[in-house]
Design a protein around this motif. Structure first.
Motif, PDB file in Angstrom:
ATOM      1  N   ARG A  96       0.811  -1.218   0.000  1.00  0.00           N
ATOM      2  CA  ARG A  96       0.000   0.000   0.000  1.00  0.00           C
ATOM      3  C   ARG A  96       0.845   1.270   0.000  1.00  0.00           C
ATOM      4  NH1 ARG A  96      -2.304  -2.819   4.251  1.00  0.00           N
ATOM      5  NH2 ARG A  96      -1.570  -1.197   5.701  1.00  0.00           N
ATOM      6  N   ALA A  97       2.178   1.142   0.110  1.00  0.00           N
ATOM      7  CA  ALA A  97       3.053   2.317   0.149  1.00  0.00           C
ATOM      8  C   ALA A  97       4.436   1.915  -0.357  1.00  0.00           C
ATOM      9  CB  ALA A  97       3.143   2.878   1.565  1.00  0.00           C
ATOM     10  N   GLY A  98       5.188   2.916  -0.824  1.00  0.00           N
ATOM     11  CA  GLY A  98       6.529   2.670  -1.328  1.00  0.00           C
ATOM     12  C   GLY A  98       6.691   3.249  -2.714  1.00  0.00           C
ATOM     13  N   THR A  99       7.821   2.950  -3.333  1.00  0.00           N
ATOM     14  CA  THR A  99       8.118   3.462  -4.675  1.00  0.00           C
ATOM     15  C   THR A  99       8.254   2.294  -5.647  1.00  0.00           C
ATOM     16  OG1 THR A  99       9.263   5.410  -3.807  1.00  0.00           O
ATOM     17  CG2 THR A  99       9.727   4.793  -6.084  1.00  0.00           C
ATOM     18  N   LEU A 100       7.473   2.322  -6.704  1.00  0.00           N
ATOM     19  CA  LEU A 100       7.482   1.295  -7.745  1.00  0.00           C
ATOM     20  C   LEU A 100       8.150   1.866  -8.987  1.00  0.00           C
ATOM     21  CD1 LEU A 100       6.399  -1.557  -8.605  1.00  0.00           C
ATOM     22  CD2 LEU A 100       4.423  -0.352  -9.552  1.00  0.00           C
ATOM     23  N   ARG A 101       9.137   1.154  -9.532  1.00  0.00           N
ATOM     24  CA  ARG A 101       9.862   1.614 -10.719  1.00  0.00           C
ATOM     25  C   ARG A 101       9.336   0.875 -11.945  1.00  0.00           C
ATOM     26  NH1 ARG A 101      15.434  -0.250  -8.430  1.00  0.00           N
ATOM     27  NH2 ARG A 101      14.000  -1.978  -8.048  1.00  0.00           N
ATOM     28  N   VAL A 102       8.736   1.622 -12.865  1.00  0.00           N
ATOM     29  CA  VAL A 102       8.050   1.044 -14.022  1.00  0.00           C
ATOM     30  C   VAL A 102       8.692   1.537 -15.311  1.00  0.00           C
ATOM     31  CG1 VAL A 102       5.867   0.911 -15.279  1.00  0.00           C
ATOM     32  CG2 VAL A 102       5.862   0.867 -12.774  1.00  0.00           C
ATOM     33  N   GLY A 103       9.046   0.597 -16.178  1.00  0.00           N
ATOM     34  CA  GLY A 103       9.475   0.931 -17.526  1.00  0.00           C
ATOM     35  C   GLY A 103       8.328   0.700 -18.494  1.00  0.00           C
ATOM     36  N   TYR A 104       8.328   1.433 -19.600  1.00  0.00           N
ATOM     37  CA  TYR A 104       7.227   1.278 -20.556  1.00  0.00           C
ATOM     38  C   TYR A 104       7.681   1.693 -21.947  1.00  0.00           C
ATOM     39  CZ  TYR A 104       6.735   6.374 -20.214  1.00  0.00           C
ATOM     40  OH  TYR A 104       6.974   7.724 -20.254  1.00  0.00           O
ATOM     41  N   ASN A 105       6.983   1.177 -22.953  1.00  0.00           N
ATOM     42  CA  ASN A 105       7.210   1.636 -24.328  1.00  0.00           C
ATOM     43  C   ASN A 105       6.066   2.573 -24.727  1.00  0.00           C
ATOM     44  OD1 ASN A 105       5.063  -0.086 -24.839  1.00  0.00           O
ATOM     45  ND2 ASN A 105       6.307  -1.659 -25.834  1.00  0.00           N
ATOM     46  N   PHE A 106       6.126   3.096 -25.940  1.00  0.00           N
ATOM     47  CA  PHE A 106       5.159   4.123 -26.333  1.00  0.00           C
ATOM     48  C   PHE A 106       3.707   3.628 -26.298  1.00  0.00           C
ATOM     49  CE2 PHE A 106       2.676   6.721 -29.215  1.00  0.00           C
ATOM     50  CZ  PHE A 106       3.036   8.010 -28.825  1.00  0.00           C
ATOM     51  N   PRO A 107       3.385   2.462 -26.884  1.00  0.00           N
ATOM     52  CA  PRO A 107       1.975   2.019 -26.831  1.00  0.00           C
ATOM     53  C   PRO A 107       1.460   1.863 -25.408  1.00  0.00           C
ATOM     54  CG  PRO A 107       3.189   0.757 -28.458  1.00  0.00           C
ATOM     55  CD  PRO A 107       4.204   1.547 -27.696  1.00  0.00           C
ATOM     56  N   ILE A 118       1.524   5.021  -2.776  1.00  0.00           N
ATOM     57  CA  ILE A 118       2.502   4.397  -3.669  1.00  0.00           C
ATOM     58  C   ILE A 118       2.964   5.428  -4.688  1.00  0.00           C
ATOM     59  CG2 ILE A 118       2.891   2.635  -5.435  1.00  0.00           C
ATOM     60  CD1 ILE A 118       0.983   0.810  -4.009  1.00  0.00           C
ATOM     61  N   ASP A 119       4.270   5.654  -4.733  1.00  0.00           N
ATOM     62  CA  ASP A 119       4.868   6.524  -5.750  1.00  0.00           C
ATOM     63  C   ASP A 119       5.356   5.666  -6.915  1.00  0.00           C
ATOM     64  OD1 ASP A 119       4.555   8.905  -4.274  1.00  0.00           O
ATOM     65  OD2 ASP A 119       6.334   8.432  -3.098  1.00  0.00           O
ATOM     66  N   VAL A 120       5.279   6.195  -8.125  1.00  0.00           N
ATOM     67  CA  VAL A 120       5.714   5.464  -9.314  1.00  0.00           C
ATOM     68  C   VAL A 120       6.782   6.263 -10.044  1.00  0.00           C
ATOM     69  CG1 VAL A 120       5.020   4.406 -11.488  1.00  0.00           C
ATOM     70  CG2 VAL A 120       3.447   4.394  -9.546  1.00  0.00           C
ATOM     71  N   GLU A 121       7.938   5.650 -10.241  1.00  0.00           N
ATOM     72  CA  GLU A 121       8.991   6.226 -11.073  1.00  0.00           C
ATOM     73  C   GLU A 121       8.891   5.579 -12.449  1.00  0.00           C
ATOM     74  OE1 GLU A 121      12.736   5.593  -9.226  1.00  0.00           O
ATOM     75  OE2 GLU A 121      12.324   6.944  -7.531  1.00  0.00           O
ATOM     76  N   MET A 122       8.802   6.384 -13.508  1.00  0.00           N
ATOM     77  CA  MET A 122       8.569   5.862 -14.851  1.00  0.00           C
ATOM     78  C   MET A 122       9.729   6.190 -15.785  1.00  0.00           C
ATOM     79  SD  MET A 122       4.553   6.874 -15.226  1.00  0.00           S
ATOM     80  CE  MET A 122       4.853   8.500 -14.549  1.00  0.00           C
ATOM     81  N   ARG A 123      10.041   5.237 -16.678  1.00  0.00           N
ATOM     82  CA  ARG A 123      11.081   5.445 -17.691  1.00  0.00           C
ATOM     83  C   ARG A 123      10.611   4.839 -19.010  1.00  0.00           C
ATOM     84  NH1 ARG A 123      16.811   3.380 -16.141  1.00  0.00           N
ATOM     85  NH2 ARG A 123      17.289   4.631 -17.981  1.00  0.00           N
TER      86      ARG A 123
END
Length: 293
Positions: free
Chosen positions: A89-100, A120-125
């Motif tokens: 329910r809490a913390g930082t999630l690191r998510v990678g993604y492509n354009f679609p 929950i915080d999300v770091e995206m790349r």
């Protein structure tokens, strides 16, 4: 200084009565007195004064009281934060993604995650498939959204999206006014491709479609950056490739042309390595159902 001694002091400061404070803490009065003496030794000052008529805080006790309350509150907050993180329910999630995925999946998933788990915080790349999978394996990402299902048995995956690939050409290209072209017309056309390590699933889909249509692609340039592909397509008579979700890579500089016979199609998968990560589980619960572009 022990936490239980602080708790005993706070109860005594609020009750100003050893019997009531001991009962509140489920302690014998001698134990409560011992806690107080040890705390005062640790602090180096008398905190509570008592005689046969009253129990009161000393000036040192009054000065100590608010800070002691802050310490106990911080300890309780730390426990709550730890329990929330353990439960996903809490913390930082690191998510990678492509354009679609960034266009069709991520916005709705993030909105639902924020609604359910605002802590929950999300770091995206945004990365191509190859770099995402490398980052996932090396522990720099918790979850990736990539083309194709990974072959590694150590990775788990879920299909999110199915997208066709399109040709990307500049406005001066002879295909620019056409809605679609058969894949076989790529025979002899100079193409801009990327190294297979950047996105093996996309690369293989393009090559397999060429083989199915009985042609061999002419690779004029190898460019790993989609933006550079758009620039080349805009200024040279070359053909690039992109997902239909991305369309014309360069906005007004290029145009997307559908390919058919065959239609090259790619699946976008969510991929993760740690099945026990509660943050990943929380995010997966927020992903929308599988769809197509």
């Amino acid at each position: 200084m022990e936490l239980r001694h602080l708790i005993s002091f706070l109860a005594l400061a609020e009750e100003l009565h050893f019997g009531r404070a001991a009962a509140r803490l489920h302690l014998a009065q001698p134990s409560l007195s011992q806690h107080l003496r040890r705390l005062e030794r640790s602090v180096g000052a008398e905190l509570v004064a008592r005689n046969s008529h009253e129990v009161r805080l000393t000036p040192a006790g009054h000065a100590f009281l608010d800070l002691a309350r802050d310490i106990i509150a911080k300890v309780e907050q730390a426990g709550q934060a730890a329990r929330a993180a353990a439960a996903g329910r809490a913390g930082t999630l690191r998510v990678g993604y492509n354009f679609p995925a960034g266009q069709r999946v991520l916005p709705a998933a993030l909105a639902e995650l924020d609604r359910r788990h605002p802590a929950i915080d999300v770091e995206m790349r945004e990365l191509r498939t190859g770099p995402q999978l490398a980052a996932l394996t090396e522990g720099r990402l918790d979850l990736a959204m990539v083309y194709g299902k990974p072959s590694s048995t150590s990775l788990h995956s879920r299909r999110l999206l199915r997208v066709p690939l399109v040709a990307v050409v500049g406005h001066q290209h002879r295909w620019a006014g056409r809605d679609r072209v058969p894949f076989s017309e790529l025979a002899g056309e100079p193409c801009v491709l990327f190294r297979r390590a950047q996105s093996a699933a996309m690369y293989d889909t393009i090559v397999t479609a060429a083989r199915a249509s009985g042609i061999r692609l002419t690779i004029a340039e190898e460019v790993d950056d989609p933006g550079a592909t758009a620039i080349l397509a805009a200024v040279r008579p070359v053909v690039g490739f992109a997902s239909a979700a991305r369309g014309g890579l360069g906005g007004t500089r290029t145009t997307a042309v559908a390919l058919y016979d065959p239609v090259p199609v790619l699946d976008v998968h969510a991929v993760w390595s740690d099945e026990a990560n509660p943050l990943v589980a929380a995010f997966l619960d927020c992903l929308p159902a599988t769809s197509s572009v």
